[in-house]
Scaffold this active site. Structure first.
Site, PDB file in Angstrom:
ATOM      1  N   GLY A  84       2.995  10.097   1.152  1.00 52.29           N
ATOM      2  CA  GLY A  84       4.421  10.131   1.453  1.00 52.29           C
ATOM      3  C   GLY A  84       4.825  11.367   2.216  1.00 52.29           C
ATOM      4  O   GLY A  84       5.780  11.340   2.993  1.00 52.29           O
TER       5      GLY A  84
ATOM      6  N   ASN B  14      13.467   7.721  -2.951  1.00 51.09           N
ATOM      7  CA  ASN B  14      13.143   7.194  -1.635  1.00 51.09           C
ATOM      8  C   ASN B  14      12.989   5.687  -1.692  1.00 51.09           C
ATOM      9  O   ASN B  14      12.591   5.122  -2.705  1.00 51.09           O
ATOM     10  CB  ASN B  14      11.861   7.849  -1.094  1.00 51.09           C
ATOM     11  CG  ASN B  14      10.617   7.065  -1.428  1.00 51.09           C
ATOM     12  OD1 ASN B  14      10.282   6.071  -0.764  1.00 51.09           O
ATOM     13  ND2 ASN B  14       9.917   7.490  -2.476  1.00 51.09           N
ATOM     14  N   ARG B  15      13.329   5.047  -0.591  1.00 46.48           N
ATOM     15  CA  ARG B  15      13.075   3.620  -0.439  1.00 46.48           C
ATOM     16  C   ARG B  15      12.575   3.358   0.986  1.00 46.48           C
ATOM     17  O   ARG B  15      13.051   2.497   1.702  1.00 46.48           O
ATOM     18  CB  ARG B  15      14.330   2.789  -0.760  1.00 46.48           C
ATOM     19  CG  ARG B  15      15.606   3.161  -0.015  1.00 46.48           C
ATOM     20  CD  ARG B  15      16.672   2.076  -0.209  1.00 46.48           C
ATOM     21  NE  ARG B  15      17.911   2.383   0.448  1.00 46.48           N
ATOM     22  CZ  ARG B  15      18.998   2.851  -0.161  1.00 46.48           C
ATOM     23  NH1 ARG B  15      18.978   3.080  -1.470  1.00 46.48           N
ATOM     24  NH2 ARG B  15      20.099   3.096   0.524  1.00 46.48           N
TER      25      ARG B  15
ATOM     26  N   GLY C 164       9.800   2.037   2.102  1.00 53.63           N
ATOM     27  CA  GLY C 164       9.331   0.676   2.318  1.00 53.63           C
ATOM     28  C   GLY C 164       8.137   0.576   3.249  1.00 53.63           C
ATOM     29  O   GLY C 164       8.097  -0.310   4.116  1.00 53.63           O
TER      30      GLY C 164
ATOM     31  N   ASN D  14      -2.625   0.906  -2.765  1.00 59.07           N
ATOM     32  CA  ASN D  14      -1.257   0.974  -3.301  1.00 59.07           C
ATOM     33  C   ASN D  14      -0.776  -0.435  -3.619  1.00 59.07           C
ATOM     34  O   ASN D  14      -0.555  -1.243  -2.716  1.00 59.07           O
ATOM     35  CB  ASN D  14      -0.323   1.638  -2.288  1.00 59.07           C
ATOM     36  CG  ASN D  14       1.067   1.898  -2.858  1.00 59.07           C
ATOM     37  OD1 ASN D  14       1.483   1.270  -3.830  1.00 59.07           O
ATOM     38  ND2 ASN D  14       1.797   2.815  -2.251  1.00 59.07           N
TER      39      ASN D  14
ATOM     40  N   ASN E 249       2.900   6.032  -9.409  1.00 59.88           N
ATOM     41  CA  ASN E 249       3.823   6.032  -8.272  1.00 59.88           C
ATOM     42  C   ASN E 249       5.220   6.437  -8.739  1.00 59.88           C
ATOM     43  O   ASN E 249       5.413   6.860  -9.883  1.00 59.88           O
ATOM     44  CB  ASN E 249       3.833   4.633  -7.640  1.00 59.88           C
ATOM     45  CG  ASN E 249       4.012   4.665  -6.134  1.00 59.88           C
ATOM     46  OD1 ASN E 249       4.857   5.380  -5.621  1.00 59.88           O
ATOM     47  ND2 ASN E 249       3.215   3.877  -5.426  1.00 59.88           N
TER      48      ASN E 249
ATOM     49  N   GLY F 188      10.103  13.501  -9.353  1.00 57.38           N
ATOM     50  CA  GLY F 188      10.633  14.771  -9.807  1.00 57.38           C
ATOM     51  C   GLY F 188      10.329  15.020 -11.267  1.00 57.38           C
ATOM     52  O   GLY F 188       9.644  14.226 -11.928  1.00 57.38           O
TER      53      GLY F 188
END
Length: 416
Positions: A91, A141-142, A144, A230, A304, A336
């Site tokens: 990421g 986050n998204r 995608g 993933n 994740n 987080g």
């Protein structure tokens, strides 16, 4: 001399500039929503480009001196000798643009997981798709699976090999034929590439899903020490159903077979799977562990991002109304400190079920060396971070390594 001192401080990741000033300055400058004005995603892109530019110009940000934690933290992971059990989660460098600049930050960074990479390019979800919760040190986050595609990433990874060969007076084929050299091209470091399916590939069509993952292995496997499967992102509809026993076993078997057929490099990539923290029922964990054991993969990353919103995310009196709105209304995966309790529970559960034959990497909620030690004590072989670095600056991994070494010495002395 004053100018030289300023240069040293500006390029040393341990300096207060990078710990306290730069992270806050980036949040201030990129304080928008990424639609009407630059926001968190723009800050992410800018930060990576700035790191890469400095590295390419020969003035990389790095941890100066010889850290004393290395003698305490040297370890092995997936058959590789590594400097420390610490690495960067996927990421951060989604498109394999900043690998060497990130490794240069600190010898504490022993592995980097780039991606997620999909077979074909795709845009991911519309912006805004990254949100800050600074009071709790969290992100939502998204994205995608926004990806430039396997062909582009493979070309970037191959270019790294060619540059390395040129700099060392050898050839690309000789580099790939050297089984003692990790794909990271840095001794004591490991390069992992995370792969996923395209959004347009129906999760119900298992044959098509397997083709997506196998295609990624065929294109990227020669340049990776580890392939991360993933099946756990909360931002790709239907992806998590692939964690059920039958589809997961079939998918992992296909990826393991594809990895074993990588011929361009002497050392075949290991295969690990990244699981969801929300797939935490006994039956779900049992399904995943059964698939792991039956397919013989090398490890599991736990875990994740989560779709849950623990109360601690907004518990502080300093939490702003905007942060409360984001936590309550914005869809996506949370990362987080609030994730740490779940990470510890799941790592312990996976260790109990899998024994010592499978390596487990803890990912989620680690903010300091004490957190990392807690992960190790419940069964993790290694620990990954990303959000901690966003808020703690480029020197975060070095600080965590120093703290982890201190905790390790306490354990050795029986004081922990």
């Amino acid at each position: 001399m004053r100018g030289y001192d300023s240069y040293v401080e500006a390029t040393d990741t341990r300096s207060s500039i990078h710990t306290y000033i730069i992270p806050r300055l980036l949040r201030y400058i990129f304080g928008g929503d990424d639609v009407s004005s630059p926001g968190p995603e723009a800050a992410h892109v800018f930060g990576l480009r700035a790191l890469s530019l400095a590295h390419n110009l020969g003035v990389p940000l790095h941890e100066r001196g010889t850290p004393d934690y290395l003698s305490t933290l040297r370890s092995t992971l997936w058959g590789f000798d590594v400097n420390t059990p610490l690495g960067i989660s996927a990421g951060l460098d989604k498109h394999a643009e900043c690998i060497d600049a990130l490794f240069a930050l600190s010898p504490a960074i022993s592995f980097i997981e780039v991606g997620c990479v999909t077979p074909r390019p795709q845009d991911g979800n519309p912006r805004p798709r990254l949100f800050r919760l600074p009071t709790s040190g969290s992100l939502i986050n998204r994205y995608g699976f926004n990806s430039v595609g396997a062909d582009v990433v493979a070309r970037r990874l191959r270019d790294r090999v060619r540059r390395y060969a040129l700099a060392n007076g050898t050839t690309e084929s000789a580099v790939l034929a050297d089984a003692s050299l990790p794909a990271s091209l840095h001794p004591g470091r490991v390069l992992a590439v995370q792969i996923g399916k395209n959004k347009t590939t129906p999760e119900t069509d298992l044959a098509a899903v397997k083709r997506d993952y196998v295609e990624c292995v065929q294109k990227l496997g020669a340049y990776a020490d580890v392939i991360v499967v993933n099946v756990s992102s909360p931002n790709t509809p239907g992806l998590r159903i692939l964690q059920a026993a039958k589809p997961l076993a079939e998918l992992l078997s296909a990826v393991v077979a594809a990895a074993s057929e990588v011929t361009a490099r002497a050392r075949k990539p290991k295969v690990v799977v990244k699981v969801s923290p929300d797939s935490d029922s006994p039956d779900q964990i049992n399904d995943i562990c059964t698939a792991i054991r039956n397919t013989g993969i090398a490890g599991v990353i736990v875990a994740n991002t989560t779709i849950t919103r623990p109360i601690s995310v907004t518990a502080s009196p300093q939490t702003s109304e905007e942060e409360k709105r984001i936590a309550a209304q914005e869809v996506g995966g949370l990362s987080g400190p609030a994730q740490l309790p779940k990470t510890l529970n799941l790592v312990g559960e996976y260790r109990r079920r899998l024994g010592r034959d499978v390596e487990i990497v803890a990912s989620g909620g680690v903010t300091n060396g004490k957190d990392a030690m807690r992960c190790v004590q419940v069964g993790a072989n290694a620990v990954m971070g990303y959000t901690g670095m966003v808020y703690g600056g480029v020197g975060w991994f070095g600080r965590v390594a120093r703290e982890l070494a201190e905790e390790a010495e306490k354990v050795k002395a029986g004081k922990w």
